[in-house]
Design a protein around this motif. Sequence first.
Motif, PDB file in Angstrom:
ATOM      1  N   LEU A   1       0.820  -1.209   0.000  1.00  0.00           N
ATOM      2  CA  LEU A   1       0.000   0.000   0.000  1.00  0.00           C
ATOM      3  C   LEU A   1       0.854   1.260   0.000  1.00  0.00           C
ATOM      4  O   LEU A   1       1.873   1.339   0.688  1.00  0.00           O
ATOM      5  N   GLU A   2       0.409   2.214  -0.782  1.00  0.00           N
ATOM      6  CA  GLU A   2       1.082   3.505  -0.866  1.00  0.00           C
ATOM      7  C   GLU A   2       0.066   4.602  -0.601  1.00  0.00           C
ATOM      8  O   GLU A   2      -1.110   4.337  -0.410  1.00  0.00           O
ATOM      9  N   GLY A   3       0.538   5.816  -0.581  1.00  0.00           N
ATOM     10  CA  GLY A   3      -0.358   6.942  -0.362  1.00  0.00           C
ATOM     11  C   GLY A   3      -0.287   7.434   1.074  1.00  0.00           C
ATOM     12  O   GLY A   3       0.729   7.242   1.756  1.00  0.00           O
ATOM     13  N   PRO A   4      -1.362   8.055   1.544  1.00  0.00           N
ATOM     14  CA  PRO A   4      -1.354   8.674   2.871  1.00  0.00           C
ATOM     15  C   PRO A   4      -0.995   7.725   4.023  1.00  0.00           C
ATOM     16  O   PRO A   4      -0.455   8.163   5.035  1.00  0.00           O
ATOM     17  N   ILE A   5      -1.249   6.429   3.862  1.00  0.00           N
ATOM     18  CA  ILE A   5      -0.916   5.477   4.932  1.00  0.00           C
ATOM     19  C   ILE A   5       0.580   5.506   5.249  1.00  0.00           C
ATOM     20  O   ILE A   5       0.984   5.271   6.381  1.00  0.00           O
ATOM     21  N   THR A   6       1.405   5.813   4.266  1.00  0.00           N
ATOM     22  CA  THR A   6       2.854   5.794   4.471  1.00  0.00           C
ATOM     23  C   THR A   6       3.328   6.930   5.375  1.00  0.00           C
ATOM     24  O   THR A   6       4.441   6.872   5.891  1.00  0.00           O
TER      25      THR A   6
ATOM     26  N   VAL B   1     -10.375   1.886  10.245  1.00  0.00           N
ATOM     27  CA  VAL B   1      -9.617   3.071  10.669  1.00  0.00           C
ATOM     28  C   VAL B   1      -9.041   3.772   9.450  1.00  0.00           C
ATOM     29  O   VAL B   1      -9.161   4.999   9.301  1.00  0.00           O
ATOM     30  N   LEU B   2      -8.429   2.999   8.568  1.00  0.00           N
ATOM     31  CA  LEU B   2      -7.827   3.574   7.368  1.00  0.00           C
ATOM     32  C   LEU B   2      -8.877   4.214   6.471  1.00  0.00           C
ATOM     33  O   LEU B   2      -8.630   5.261   5.851  1.00  0.00           O
ATOM     34  N   LYS B   3     -10.040   3.600   6.416  1.00  0.00           N
ATOM     35  CA  LYS B   3     -11.144   4.171   5.643  1.00  0.00           C
ATOM     36  C   LYS B   3     -11.602   5.492   6.271  1.00  0.00           C
ATOM     37  O   LYS B   3     -11.767   6.497   5.576  1.00  0.00           O
ATOM     38  N   ASP B   4     -11.778   5.484   7.581  1.00  0.00           N
ATOM     39  CA  ASP B   4     -12.245   6.689   8.270  1.00  0.00           C
ATOM     40  C   ASP B   4     -11.255   7.845   8.167  1.00  0.00           C
ATOM     41  O   ASP B   4     -11.649   9.007   8.153  1.00  0.00           O
ATOM     42  N   LEU B   5      -9.968   7.523   8.084  1.00  0.00           N
ATOM     43  CA  LEU B   5      -8.936   8.553   7.965  1.00  0.00           C
ATOM     44  C   LEU B   5      -8.667   8.944   6.511  1.00  0.00           C
ATOM     45  O   LEU B   5      -7.814   9.787   6.251  1.00  0.00           O
TER      46      LEU B   5
ATOM     47  N   ASP C   1     -11.271   3.803  -2.332  1.00  0.00           N
ATOM     48  CA  ASP C   1     -12.346   2.809  -2.226  1.00  0.00           C
ATOM     49  C   ASP C   1     -11.965   1.446  -2.795  1.00  0.00           C
ATOM     50  O   ASP C   1     -12.314   0.412  -2.227  1.00  0.00           O
ATOM     51  N   ASP C   2     -11.251   1.423  -3.927  1.00  0.00           N
ATOM     52  CA  ASP C   2     -10.850   0.147  -4.527  1.00  0.00           C
ATOM     53  C   ASP C   2      -9.930  -0.645  -3.606  1.00  0.00           C
ATOM     54  O   ASP C   2     -10.043  -1.865  -3.497  1.00  0.00           O
ATOM     55  N   GLN C   3      -9.022   0.045  -2.924  1.00  0.00           N
ATOM     56  CA  GLN C   3      -8.123  -0.622  -1.984  1.00  0.00           C
ATOM     57  C   GLN C   3      -8.909  -1.188  -0.803  1.00  0.00           C
ATOM     58  O   GLN C   3      -8.671  -2.320  -0.377  1.00  0.00           O
ATOM     59  N   ILE C   4      -9.829  -0.410  -0.301  1.00  0.00           N
ATOM     60  CA  ILE C   4     -10.645  -0.841   0.833  1.00  0.00           C
ATOM     61  C   ILE C   4     -11.457  -2.077   0.461  1.00  0.00           C
ATOM     62  O   ILE C   4     -11.491  -3.058   1.212  1.00  0.00           O
ATOM     63  N   THR C   5     -12.077  -2.040  -0.702  1.00  0.00           N
ATOM     64  CA  THR C   5     -12.876  -3.173  -1.166  1.00  0.00           C
ATOM     65  C   THR C   5     -12.019  -4.428  -1.294  1.00  0.00           C
ATOM     66  O   THR C   5     -12.405  -5.506  -0.846  1.00  0.00           O
ATOM     67  N   GLU C   6     -10.857  -4.278  -1.912  1.00  0.00           N
ATOM     68  CA  GLU C   6      -9.974  -5.429  -2.102  1.00  0.00           C
ATOM     69  C   GLU C   6      -9.491  -5.983  -0.756  1.00  0.00           C
ATOM     70  O   GLU C   6      -9.453  -7.207  -0.550  1.00  0.00           O
ATOM     71  N   LEU C   7      -9.139  -5.096   0.168  1.00  0.00           N
ATOM     72  CA  LEU C   7      -8.687  -5.546   1.485  1.00  0.00           C
ATOM     73  C   LEU C   7      -9.796  -6.273   2.240  1.00  0.00           C
ATOM     74  O   LEU C   7      -9.561  -7.332   2.824  1.00  0.00           O
ATOM     75  N   PHE C   8     -10.998  -5.692   2.239  1.00  0.00           N
ATOM     76  CA  PHE C   8     -12.120  -6.356   2.910  1.00  0.00           C
ATOM     77  C   PHE C   8     -12.382  -7.737   2.305  1.00  0.00           C
ATOM     78  O   PHE C   8     -12.601  -8.707   3.030  1.00  0.00           O
ATOM     79  N   MET C   9     -12.336  -7.828   0.989  1.00  0.00           N
ATOM     80  CA  MET C   9     -12.581  -9.100   0.319  1.00  0.00           C
ATOM     81  C   MET C   9     -11.529 -10.138   0.716  1.00  0.00           C
ATOM     82  O   MET C   9     -11.853 -11.264   1.084  1.00  0.00           O
ATOM     83  N   LEU C  10     -10.261  -9.741   0.685  1.00  0.00           N
ATOM     84  CA  LEU C  10      -9.184 -10.671   1.013  1.00  0.00           C
ATOM     85  C   LEU C  10      -9.209 -11.094   2.474  1.00  0.00           C
ATOM     86  O   LEU C  10      -8.980 -12.265   2.785  1.00  0.00           O
TER      87      LEU C  10
END
Length: 120
Positions: free
Chosen positions: A26-31, A83-87, A92-101
């Motif tokens: 994962l990249e972006g603001p999480i880093t 938490v990552l979604k709320d922040l 959305d695509d990353q969130i969906t993929e993570l939830f699915m996995l």
Amino acid sequence: MAKIEKFEDLQCWQKARELTRLVYSLEGPITTNWSIKDQFQRASLSIMNNIAEGFNRFSNREKIRFLEIAQSSANEVKSMIYVLKDLNYLIDDQITELFMLVEETKAKILGLIRYLKNKG
């Protein structure tokens, strides 16, 4: 069903590996938030490591204990996705993929737990 000879053969471990690979990529603001990123990575890594560690235990009871720990770590990962979604750290695509996995991983772990419990 193919014979399981090593932990790498377990579907739940394979799914956990896939999830961990995604979490680490994962990249972006999480880093920018080291503590959240670190906890998220450690929780995902804990899933696959507990599956692997439990594999060579001698009793099904011990194997199940490690699988239950892996299941708990999967729930931690799922909670952190919120938490990552709320922040707004992920799109959305990353969130969906993570939830699915994470759900697929949990289902595979639970399936193995049920199998081991029925096996006695």
